[in-house]
Design an enzyme around this catalytic site. Structure first.
Site, PDB file in Angstrom:
ATOM      1  N   SER A 190      37.323  -7.876  14.140  1.00 14.08           N
ATOM      2  CA  SER A 190      36.890  -8.035  12.750  1.00 14.08           C
ATOM      3  C   SER A 190      35.480  -7.479  12.602  1.00 14.08           C
ATOM      4  O   SER A 190      34.885  -7.001  13.558  1.00 14.08           O
ATOM      5  CB  SER A 190      36.904  -9.511  12.356  1.00 14.08           C
ATOM      6  N   LYS A 191      34.980  -7.570  11.402  1.00 12.10           N
ATOM      7  CA  LYS A 191      33.629  -7.072  11.084  1.00 12.10           C
ATOM      8  C   LYS A 191      32.577  -7.562  12.081  1.00 12.10           C
ATOM      9  O   LYS A 191      31.604  -6.860  12.368  1.00 12.10           O
ATOM     10  CB  LYS A 191      33.218  -7.540   9.676  1.00 12.10           C
ATOM     11  N   ARG A 192      32.780  -8.764  12.579  1.00 17.91           N
ATOM     12  CA  ARG A 192      31.803  -9.340  13.510  1.00 17.91           C
ATOM     13  C   ARG A 192      31.617  -8.465  14.744  1.00 17.91           C
ATOM     14  O   ARG A 192      30.596  -8.522  15.414  1.00 17.91           O
ATOM     15  CB  ARG A 192      32.244 -10.733  13.969  1.00 17.91           C
ATOM     16  N   HIS A 193      32.633  -7.681  15.064  1.00 17.12           N
ATOM     17  CA  HIS A 193      32.555  -6.856  16.265  1.00 17.12           C
ATOM     18  C   HIS A 193      31.923  -5.488  16.008  1.00 17.12           C
ATOM     19  O   HIS A 193      31.879  -4.653  16.894  1.00 17.12           O
ATOM     20  CB  HIS A 193      33.958  -6.660  16.861  1.00 17.12           C
ATOM     21  N   GLY A 194      31.447  -5.275  14.792  1.00 12.52           N
ATOM     22  CA  GLY A 194      30.842  -3.973  14.485  1.00 12.52           C
ATOM     23  C   GLY A 194      31.710  -3.193  13.521  1.00 12.52           C
ATOM     24  O   GLY A 194      32.519  -3.785  12.796  1.00 12.52           O
TER      25      GLY A 194
END
Ligand code: GLU
Length: 493
Positions: A256-260
């Site tokens: 997800s976005k959290r991973h970049g």
């Protein structure tokens, strides 16, 4: 080779094309190509509140950047169109009307309150079946029609045949998957506002478009038994399903976005090569032979097979993607590297470089020394920058100057280098001759080789990490190399 294999990638334009979707698209495309089949792009835009034309355009652009050409779909047309669900509403209505007429679907007049009350009651009495309680299933068709005509709100529900039993699919990735009959609900195929549900629209489309293999994320596995019910009601053959595993981030959680960066175009803009990106994504859950990592798209398009898709979730590793990107850059020939990487990157960095100002030999030499030092395209500009500077404009890196130039004894080194290089006439100004002219210096000066060449390197390139010195100096040219030594001489002690 051509076959009747027909596959589709059916993104919902509710956002950009993300890594997971791109991988699904790649698998569908590669499978179609490997089987000599047809790859269809369909825009699943039935969710009007979240689908936008802009997102559709972004998805088409990303597909083109990925190099995934579709045989049927938006902009190319085809015999099974239209290829956007919002343009197919009549087809869904027709299909629903037919099921209604054949008694395979029925109108449900239950209010949301009624449905909620039934659900609660089923929960309280611990009914093994918690779905729709089939209140309207046995309403006399004539009465149902009269209520519909009178304007009473209704949804349409599929009529799961009495005694249908478990639904079993033979998934190409997961093998045999059994869905308990208890999970089979008379689910809604048309909402009261006249729009079809995803499970219905998708199957009507897949059936009408002759889709033979449905390759998609395994978040859709749970929809599959319902979809099988629709195929059966329509009397259409059930395609082969291949549900591919999720992609996880390094922490084991769903990507997800959290991973970049997650959208395809973010990777394009960061300078990743489409070929490298496609190669890397293809390996997230598929392998050629368990060990080959560099698999150009033509090989992928020839060798892809459903058998080699893994059941296990794959982990997205940005470092491996970077490695893959560098592999593809390094494999380019000089001219391709110059035109596709170096020149655009120099321009982006605001460094003026004109192809016509040098001949191919010069550019090829530059490419051959810059390319191995280019992991990401932007590296090419910083590595090549000193070659495009002049003695007057060259930027000297402070740390390099402090370490390699502004030290006792460096002046003597530069003086000796100036004399040695000065003896080389302009028409002999070649890497080998330059190296040969400089080679005797350490011994003659009784200085360490590393120290001598570091001083010259900083003088010529402004830093200590530039490409091989002889080649770089050949490219810079005699006059400017000498002028750089003169300028650096002032900083040396
Ligand atoms: N539009 C659906 C999605 O984006 C397609 C699912 C399917 O392939 O059936 O998830």
């Amino acid at each position: 080779m051509s076959s009747n294999v027909r596959v589709r990638f059916a993104p919902s334009p509710t956002g950009k094309l993300h890594i997971g979707g791109a991988r699904t698209a790649i698998y569908n495309w590669a499978f179609a190509r490997a089987m000599g089949g047809t790859f269809i792009l369909r825009i699943d835009d039935t969710d009007p509140t979240r689908s936008t034309e802009e997102n559709t355009q972004v998805i088409l652009r990303a597909m083109r950047w990925l190099g995934l050409d579709w045989d049927e779909g938006p902009e190319v047309g085809g015999d099974y169109g239209p290829y956007a669900q919002t343009e197919r509403l009549d087809l869904y209505r027709e299909a629903a009307e037919r099921l209604l007429a054949e008694g395979k679907a029925y109108p449900c007049f239950c209010t949301p309150e009624q449905l909620e009350a039934d659900r609660k009651a089923a929960q309280e009495r611990k009914d093994p079946f918690q779905g729709y309680q089939r209140r309207c299933r046995d309403i006399d068709p004539a009465e149902a029609r009269a209520r519909m005509d009178a304007g009473e709100p209704y949804t349409l529900r599929i009529k799961v045949p009495e005694g249908r039993g478990d639904v079993v699919i033979d998934d190409a990735v997961h093998g045999k998957v059994v869905f308990d009959a208890k999970e089979l609900d008379d689910f809604v195929i048309f909402r009261s506002d006249g729009t079809p549900t995803y499970n219905f629209a998708t199957v009507v489309d897949d059936a009408l478009m002759g889709i033979t293999h449905v390759i998609r994320g395994d978040d859709h596995l749970s929809n599959t038994p319902r979809q099988v019910m629709v195929y059966e009601a329509l009397g259409a053959p059930v395609p082969t399903f291949a549900h591919i595993s999720m992609i996880l981030g390094a922490d084991g959680k769903k990507l997800s976005k959290r991973h970049g960066a997650t959208s395809v175009e973010e990777y394009r803009d960061a300078g990743y090569l489409s070929d490298a990106f496609v190669n890397y994504l293809a390996l997230l859950g598929w392998s050629l032979d368990g060990e080959t990592t560099v698999i150009p798209r033509d090989v992928l398009a020839r060798e892809f097979s459903l058998e080699r898709i893994s059941k296990n979730p794959a982990t997205f590793d940005p470092k491996k993607l970077d490695w893959m990107n560098a592999e593809y850059i390094n494999a380019m020939d000089d001219a391709t590297f110059t035109d596709q990487i170096m020149l655009p990157q120099l321009e982006a960095a605001g460094i003026s470089a004109v192809r016509a100002e040098h001949d191919d030999v010069w550019w090829n030499l530059l490419a051959s020394i810059v390319r191995p030092r280019t992991k990401m395209p932007a590296d090419a500009a910083s590595v090549a920058a000193p070659v495009f500077a002049t003695a007057a404009t060259l930027a000297y890196d402070e740390k390099s100057v402090a370490k390699g130039l502004a030290k006792e004894g460096m002046g003597t080194i530069l003086d000796a280098a100036r004399v040695a290089l000065g003896t080389l006439p302009a028409d002999e100004w070649k890497a080998a001759a330059i190296d040969a002219a400089l080679e005797p210096l350490p011994e003659a000066l009784d200085a360490k080789k590393r120290i001598v060449f570091q001083a010259i390197r900083v003088a010529e390139c402004g830093n200590m990490v530039s490409p091989p010195l002889g080649e770089t100096m050949e490219l810079i040219g005699r006059d400017d190399c000498l002028a750089r030594i003169d300028r650096a001489r002032e900083m040396a002690l």
